[in-house]
Design a protein around this motif. Structure first.
Motif, mmCIF file in Angstrom:
data_model
loop_
_atom_site.group_PDB
_atom_site.id
_atom_site.type_symbol
_atom_site.label_atom_id
_atom_site.label_comp_id
_atom_site.label_asym_id
_atom_site.label_seq_id
_atom_site.Cartn_x
_atom_site.Cartn_y
_atom_site.Cartn_z
ATOM 1 N N LEU A 259 0.819 -1.213 0.000
ATOM 2 C CA LEU A 259 0.000 0.000 0.000
ATOM 3 C C LEU A 259 0.854 1.266 0.000
ATOM 4 N N ARG A 260 2.015 1.179 0.633
ATOM 5 C CA ARG A 260 2.820 2.385 0.790
ATOM 6 C C ARG A 260 3.274 2.935 -0.559
ATOM 7 N N ASP A 261 3.612 2.050 -1.486
ATOM 8 C CA ASP A 261 4.012 2.515 -2.814
ATOM 9 C C ASP A 261 2.868 3.276 -3.481
ATOM 10 N N ASP A 262 1.642 2.751 -3.349
ATOM 11 C CA ASP A 262 0.480 3.422 -3.944
ATOM 12 C C ASP A 262 0.237 4.773 -3.279
ATOM 13 N N MET A 263 0.322 4.801 -1.948
ATOM 14 C CA MET A 263 0.077 6.045 -1.221
ATOM 15 C C MET A 263 1.132 7.096 -1.557
ATOM 16 N N ASP A 264 2.372 6.665 -1.686
ATOM 17 C CA ASP A 264 3.440 7.606 -2.022
ATOM 18 C C ASP A 264 3.209 8.229 -3.396
ATOM 19 N N LEU A 265 2.762 7.405 -4.351
ATOM 20 C CA LEU A 265 2.492 7.925 -5.687
ATOM 21 C C LEU A 265 1.357 8.946 -5.652
ATOM 22 N N LEU A 266 0.261 8.611 -4.975
ATOM 23 C CA LEU A 266 -0.871 9.533 -4.882
ATOM 24 C C LEU A 266 -0.468 10.825 -4.169
#
Length: 319
Positions: free
Chosen positions: A227-234
Motif C-alpha cells: 500500500l505504501r508505494d500506492d500512497m506515495d504515488l498519490l
C-alpha cells in the motif's frame, strides 16, 4: 562458530538499510533499553565497525514512571558497553496539548532525538520498530477507518529516520539479546491493557494467529509495504497539484479526481497550521463538501482554531 539466525536477521536489517552509507558518517540509534532497540544498537555497532560509521546511542526519559531517571542512566551504561562511540540522555516534559499520552510522548521523543541527530550531524536516525510493530499499526489503522495512509503503516525511511527492523520479528530481537548476553528492560506500559496497542499485541494478534493460522503479522506488514508505494504515488501527484492550485480555486479543485482533491485539501489545512495528529478524514470530507455539495454553508471548523470557507469561487483556510 555459526552465527545465530536471530542475530544474523538483525544485522542483515541494518546492513540493508544503511548499505549505501559512506565511511565516516554518523548514525544515531534511539534506544529505550528494550530488546528491539538494544538488539538494533548492537547490530549497528557491529556493522558500523566494518563500514567505518560513527555510532551514537540516544535515550529519552519521559518522566512518566517512577525510577525513569535511573532506567535512563542504566541505558546509557548499556549503550557505552555495547560499543557506542558516544551516548546521549535527554529528559522531555510530556505535554498533551489535546493528544493522548502515547502520542504526546512520541512527539516529544521524536523532537529531542531529531535535535540530537542534528547536533552530531547524523546521516540517519535509527528506530527499532519491528515487523510486529508494523502489523499492530496496520490493524489499528484498519479499526479506526483511517484510510490508506494509516494502513500503509510506518515508513521504512523519511528524512533522517530509518527503521531497519521492519522485516524482523520481535521474537528475533529478544532472542538476539539473549544470545549476545544483553539484558533488556520490559517497559510496564507494554503490558498495560489500558493501552489499545497492548490489547492488539497481547490479545487480538494472537487470536488471529490461532484462528487464521500463523503468519498474520507478516502478511499485515507485507500489505503495508504494498500500500505504501500506492500512497506515495498519490501523495506525489497531490503535492504537484497543490503547488499548481494557488488560492484553492473551486473550479480547479473540482477538476481533480477525488483522491487527489482530498489530499490537496489536507495539504492546504496542514499548511494553514492544522495539527496533523488532529486532522481527521471527517475534516477533509467536510471541506470537500464545500466543493461537491455546496448549499451555502458558512464554514467548516478545523483543528488548530481554523475555519475553511468558500468565498468568491475559492476556498480559504484561516484562523
Amino acid at each position: 562458530m555459526t552465527l545465530h539466525p536471530a542475530v544474523a536477521a538483525v544485522r542483515l536489517g541494518v546492513r540493508r538499510a544503511l548499505g549505501g552509507l559512506e565511511p565516516g558518517r554518523t548514525v544515531v540509534v534511539a534506544c529505550s533499553g528494550g530488546a528491539d532497540s538494544l538488539a538494533l544498537l548492537a547490530a549497528t555497532v557491529f556493522e558500523g565497525r566494518k563500514a567505518g560509521w560513527r555510532v551514537v546511542g540516544a535515550t529519552v526519559d519521559h518522566g512518566l514512571q517512577a525510577g525513569s531517571a535511573d532506567q535512563a542512566a542504566r541505558v546509557v551504561e548499556q549503550m557505552a558497553a555495547l560499543g557506542a562511540d558516544e551516548t546521549f540522555s535527554a529528559t522531555v516534559r510530556v505535554e498533551a496539548n489535546g493528544l493522548g499520552p502515547e502520542a504526546a510522548a512520541r512527539r516529544g521523543r521524536y523532537a529531542v532525538l531529531e535535535e540530537i541527530a542534528e547536533r552530531v550531524e547524523a546521516s540517519a536516525l535509527l528506530f527499532g520498530h519491528t515487523r510486529d510493530d508494523q502489523a499492530e499499526t496496520v490493524l489499528l489503522g484498519l479499526t479506526r477507518g483511517s484510510g490508506g495512509r494509516s494502513l500503509a503503516g510506518m515508513r521504512r525511511r523519511y528524512d533522517l529516520v530509518v527503521r531497519p527492523l521492519l522485516d524482523v520479528a520481535r521474537a528475533d530481537t529478544v532472542t538476539a539479546c539473549q544470545v549476545e548476553g544483553i539484558s533488556y528492560w520490559d517497559d510496564p506500559h507494554n503490558s498495560d491493557p489500558a493501552y489499545t496497542r497492548v490489547r492488539v499485541r497481547r490479545t487480538v494478534l494472537p487470536m488471529l494467529e490461532e484462528q487464521l493460522g500463523p503468519g498474520v503479522a507478516e502478511t499485515l506488514a507485507r500489505t503495508a509495504d504494498q500500500l505504501r508505494d500506492d500512497m506515495d504515488l498519490l501523495d506525489d501527484v497531490a503535492e504537484s497539484a497543490y503547488a499548481g492550485l494557488a488560492g484553492l480555486p473551486v473550479d480547479g479543485l473540482l477538476d481533480q479526481a477525488a483522491p487527489i482533491r482530498r489530499r490537496v485539501l489536507r495539504l492546504a489545512a496542514l499548511a494553514a497550521g492544522a495539527p496533523a495528529a488532529e486532522l481527521f478524514h471527517e475534516h477533509v470530507l467536510a471541506m470537500d463538501a464545500l466543493l461537491t455539495d455546496w448549499r451555502g454553508q458558512k464554514w467548516v471548523d478545523l483543528p488548530g482554531h481554523l475555519r475553511c470557507r468558500r468565498v468568491d469561487g475559492h476556498l480559504s483556510i484561516s484562523r
